[in-house]
Design a protein around this motif. Structure first.
Motif, PDB file in Angstrom:
ATOM      1  N   ARG A 167      48.694  27.887  50.776  1.00 28.69           N
ATOM      2  CA  ARG A 167      48.887  27.723  49.155  1.00 28.69           C
ATOM      3  C   ARG A 167      47.625  27.950  48.515  1.00 28.69           C
ATOM      4  NH1 ARG A 167      51.191  21.541  48.726  1.00 28.69           N
ATOM      5  NH2 ARG A 167      48.973  21.348  49.669  1.00 28.69           N
ATOM      6  N   LEU A 168      47.809  29.049  47.638  1.00 28.33           N
ATOM      7  CA  LEU A 168      46.740  29.631  47.067  1.00 28.33           C
ATOM      8  C   LEU A 168      46.693  29.410  45.508  1.00 28.33           C
ATOM      9  CD1 LEU A 168      46.793  33.102  48.857  1.00 28.33           C
ATOM     10  CD2 LEU A 168      45.534  30.962  49.549  1.00 28.33           C
ATOM     11  N   THR A 228      40.663  31.142  40.936  1.00 24.86           N
ATOM     12  CA  THR A 228      39.250  30.652  40.902  1.00 24.86           C
ATOM     13  C   THR A 228      38.977  29.402  39.812  1.00 24.86           C
ATOM     14  OG1 THR A 228      38.502  32.847  41.590  1.00 24.86           O
ATOM     15  CG2 THR A 228      36.913  31.185  40.611  1.00 24.86           C
ATOM     16  N   ASN A 229      39.670  29.507  39.037  1.00 24.01           N
ATOM     17  CA  ASN A 229      39.435  28.551  37.511  1.00 24.01           C
ATOM     18  C   ASN A 229      40.133  27.135  38.239  1.00 24.01           C
ATOM     19  OD1 ASN A 229      42.122  29.691  37.414  1.00 24.01           O
ATOM     20  ND2 ASN A 229      42.154  28.823  35.202  1.00 24.01           N
ATOM     21  N   VAL A 230      41.158  27.202  38.904  1.00 29.33           N
ATOM     22  CA  VAL A 230      41.853  26.056  39.517  1.00 29.33           C
ATOM     23  C   VAL A 230      41.120  25.408  40.757  1.00 29.33           C
ATOM     24  CG1 VAL A 230      44.204  25.028  40.675  1.00 29.33           C
ATOM     25  CG2 VAL A 230      44.205  26.648  38.860  1.00 29.33           C
ATOM     26  N   ALA A 231      40.591  26.548  41.594  1.00 27.70           N
ATOM     27  CA  ALA A 231      39.785  25.797  42.597  1.00 27.70           C
ATOM     28  C   ALA A 231      38.677  25.017  42.233  1.00 27.70           C
ATOM     29  CB  ALA A 231      39.209  27.186  43.671  1.00 27.70           C
ATOM     30  N   ALA A 232      37.815  25.588  41.100  1.00 24.59           N
ATOM     31  CA  ALA A 232      36.694  25.046  40.656  1.00 24.59           C
ATOM     32  C   ALA A 232      37.124  23.595  39.893  1.00 24.59           C
ATOM     33  CB  ALA A 232      35.950  25.903  39.495  1.00 24.59           C
ATOM     34  N   LEU A 233      38.252  23.387  39.359  1.00 30.39           N
ATOM     35  CA  LEU A 233      38.613  22.082  38.721  1.00 30.39           C
ATOM     36  C   LEU A 233      38.942  21.270  39.914  1.00 30.39           C
ATOM     37  CD1 LEU A 233      41.145  23.092  35.811  1.00 30.39           C
ATOM     38  CD2 LEU A 233      38.931  21.756  35.547  1.00 30.39           C
ATOM     39  N   THR A 249      30.049  28.700  40.902  1.00 28.09           N
ATOM     40  CA  THR A 249      29.814  28.074  42.265  1.00 28.09           C
ATOM     41  C   THR A 249      30.727  28.418  43.111  1.00 28.09           C
ATOM     42  OG1 THR A 249      28.565  25.930  41.137  1.00 28.09           O
ATOM     43  CG2 THR A 249      29.545  25.900  43.261  1.00 28.09           C
ATOM     44  N   ILE A 250      31.902  28.395  43.072  1.00 29.29           N
ATOM     45  CA  ILE A 250      32.941  28.961  43.884  1.00 29.29           C
ATOM     46  C   ILE A 250      32.850  30.291  44.359  1.00 29.29           C
ATOM     47  CG2 ILE A 250      35.582  29.515  44.005  1.00 29.29           C
ATOM     48  CD1 ILE A 250      35.151  26.495  43.896  1.00 29.29           C
ATOM     49  N   ARG A 251      32.403  31.217  43.366  1.00 29.51           N
ATOM     50  CA  ARG A 251      32.166  32.525  43.887  1.00 29.51           C
ATOM     51  C   ARG A 251      30.921  32.650  44.833  1.00 29.51           C
ATOM     52  NH1 ARG A 251      34.177  33.361  38.559  1.00 29.51           N
ATOM     53  NH2 ARG A 251      32.098  33.472  37.564  1.00 29.51           N
ATOM     54  N   LYS A 252      29.894  31.841  44.560  1.00 31.04           N
ATOM     55  CA  LYS A 252      28.617  31.492  45.604  1.00 31.04           C
ATOM     56  C   LYS A 252      29.119  30.821  46.790  1.00 31.04           C
ATOM     57  CE  LYS A 252      25.151  30.802  41.975  1.00 31.04           C
ATOM     58  NZ  LYS A 252      24.317  29.697  41.164  1.00 31.04           N
ATOM     59  N   TRP A 253      29.980  30.263  46.764  1.00 27.30           N
ATOM     60  CA  TRP A 253      30.307  29.740  48.098  1.00 27.30           C
ATOM     61  C   TRP A 253      31.178  30.628  48.993  1.00 27.30           C
ATOM     62  CZ3 TRP A 253      32.961  24.181  46.590  1.00 27.30           C
ATOM     63  CH2 TRP A 253      31.862  23.161  46.137  1.00 27.30           C
ATOM     64  N   VAL A 254      31.806  31.604  48.352  1.00 30.34           N
ATOM     65  CA  VAL A 254      32.392  32.699  49.080  1.00 30.34           C
ATOM     66  C   VAL A 254      31.529  33.598  49.645  1.00 30.34           C
ATOM     67  CG1 VAL A 254      33.745  34.794  48.732  1.00 30.34           C
ATOM     68  CG2 VAL A 254      34.565  32.554  47.646  1.00 30.34           C
ATOM     69  N   THR A 255      30.414  34.079  48.933  1.00 31.97           N
ATOM     70  CA  THR A 255      29.293  34.929  49.422  1.00 31.97           C
ATOM     71  C   THR A 255      28.487  34.171  50.438  1.00 31.97           C
ATOM     72  OG1 THR A 255      27.729  34.405  47.888  1.00 31.97           O
ATOM     73  CG2 THR A 255      29.317  36.288  47.279  1.00 31.97           C
ATOM     74  N   ARG A 256      28.359  32.913  50.397  1.00 28.77           N
ATOM     75  CA  ARG A 256      27.582  32.271  51.412  1.00 28.77           C
ATOM     76  C   ARG A 256      28.424  31.788  52.922  1.00 28.77           C
ATOM     77  NH1 ARG A 256      24.465  28.196  47.273  1.00 28.77           N
ATOM     78  NH2 ARG A 256      22.971  29.820  46.487  1.00 28.77           N
ATOM     79  N   GLY A 257      29.774  32.048  52.767  1.00 20.23           N
ATOM     80  CA  GLY A 257      30.635  31.663  53.716  1.00 20.23           C
ATOM     81  C   GLY A 257      31.125  30.125  53.580  1.00 20.23           C
ATOM     82  N   LYS A 258      30.832  29.532  52.764  1.00 17.28           N
ATOM     83  CA  LYS A 258      31.228  28.109  52.809  1.00 17.28           C
ATOM     84  C   LYS A 258      32.610  27.882  52.547  1.00 17.28           C
ATOM     85  CE  LYS A 258      30.299  23.810  50.558  1.00 17.28           C
ATOM     86  NZ  LYS A 258      29.242  22.926  49.698  1.00 17.28           N
ATOM     87  N   ILE A 259      33.372  28.837  51.980  1.00 18.93           N
ATOM     88  CA  ILE A 259      34.732  28.530  51.691  1.00 18.93           C
ATOM     89  C   ILE A 259      35.587  30.224  51.956  1.00 18.93           C
ATOM     90  CG2 ILE A 259      34.284  29.693  49.207  1.00 18.93           C
ATOM     91  CD1 ILE A 259      36.474  27.356  48.561  1.00 18.93           C
ATOM     92  N   THR A 260      36.684  30.294  52.393  1.00 15.78           N
ATOM     93  CA  THR A 260      37.368  31.154  52.502  1.00 15.78           C
ATOM     94  C   THR A 260      38.132  31.771  51.377  1.00 15.78           C
ATOM     95  OG1 THR A 260      38.021  30.545  54.611  1.00 15.78           O
ATOM     96  CG2 THR A 260      39.233  32.230  54.010  1.00 15.78           C
ATOM     97  N   ARG A 261      37.831  33.004  51.034  1.00 14.81           N
ATOM     98  CA  ARG A 261      38.559  33.844  50.174  1.00 14.81           C
ATOM     99  C   ARG A 261      39.896  34.628  50.723  1.00 14.81           C
ATOM    100  NH1 ARG A 261      39.440  38.995  48.790  1.00 14.81           N
ATOM    101  NH2 ARG A 261      38.929  39.690  46.440  1.00 14.81           N
ATOM    102  N   TYR A 262      40.928  34.419  49.586  1.00 20.05           N
ATOM    103  CA  TYR A 262      42.090  35.091  50.046  1.00 20.05           C
ATOM    104  C   TYR A 262      42.455  35.750  48.954  1.00 20.05           C
ATOM    105  CZ  TYR A 262      42.639  31.571  53.661  1.00 20.05           C
ATOM    106  OH  TYR A 262      42.635  30.655  54.661  1.00 20.05           O
ATOM    107  N   GLY A 263      43.578  36.522  48.791  1.00 23.31           N
ATOM    108  CA  GLY A 263      44.002  37.206  47.622  1.00 23.31           C
ATOM    109  C   GLY A 263      43.616  38.971  47.747  1.00 23.31           C
ATOM    110  N   ASP A 301      42.822  28.581  49.409  1.00 23.05           N
ATOM    111  CA  ASP A 301      43.479  27.585  49.715  1.00 23.05           C
ATOM    112  C   ASP A 301      43.429  26.253  49.426  1.00 23.05           C
ATOM    113  OD1 ASP A 301      45.126  25.906  51.609  1.00 23.05           O
ATOM    114  OD2 ASP A 301      44.704  27.023  53.334  1.00 23.05           O
ATOM    115  N   ILE A 302      44.459  25.638  48.875  1.00 24.98           N
ATOM    116  CA  ILE A 302      44.231  24.212  48.312  1.00 24.98           C
ATOM    117  C   ILE A 302      43.783  23.187  48.957  1.00 24.98           C
ATOM    118  CG2 ILE A 302      46.451  23.879  48.206  1.00 24.98           C
ATOM    119  CD1 ILE A 302      44.366  22.911  45.287  1.00 24.98           C
TER     120      ILE A 302
END
Length: 60
Positions: A8-9, A12-17, A25-39, A47-48
Motif C-alpha cells: 500500500r503505497l 512522499t508528503n504522506v510518508a513524512a506526515l 528526511t524521507i528522501r535522505k533515508w532513501v539514499t541511505r537505504g533506511k527506507i525502500t522506495r517504490y514508484g 509502503d505504509i
C-alpha cells in the motif's frame, strides 16, 4: 495460485506526515537505504506498513 502481497503505497508528503519528519528526511533515508522506495522515476512512493514500523521505533 497465491499472489504476493501488494504494497500500500503513499507519496512522499504522506510518508513524512506518517513518520513525523520532513519530506527532505524521507528522501535522505532513501539514499541511505533506511527506507525502500517504490514508484516510478520522478514519483517516489513508500509502503505504509514500513513507515508504520519506523514511526513505532522512533517513539520514545
Amino acid at each position: 495460485m497465491n499472489k504476493p502481497p501488494r504494497h500500500r503505497l503513499v507519496p512522499t508528503n504522506v510518508a513524512a506526515l506518517a513518520v513525523g519528519v520532513t519530506e527532505a528526511t524521507i528522501r535522505k533515508w532513501v539514499t541511505r537505504g533506511k527506507i525502500t522506495r517504490y514508484g516510478t522515476p520522478g514519483r517516489l512512493e513508500f509502503d505504509i506498513e514500513e513507515l508504520t514500523e519506523i514511526a513505532i521505533r522512533r517513539q520514545p
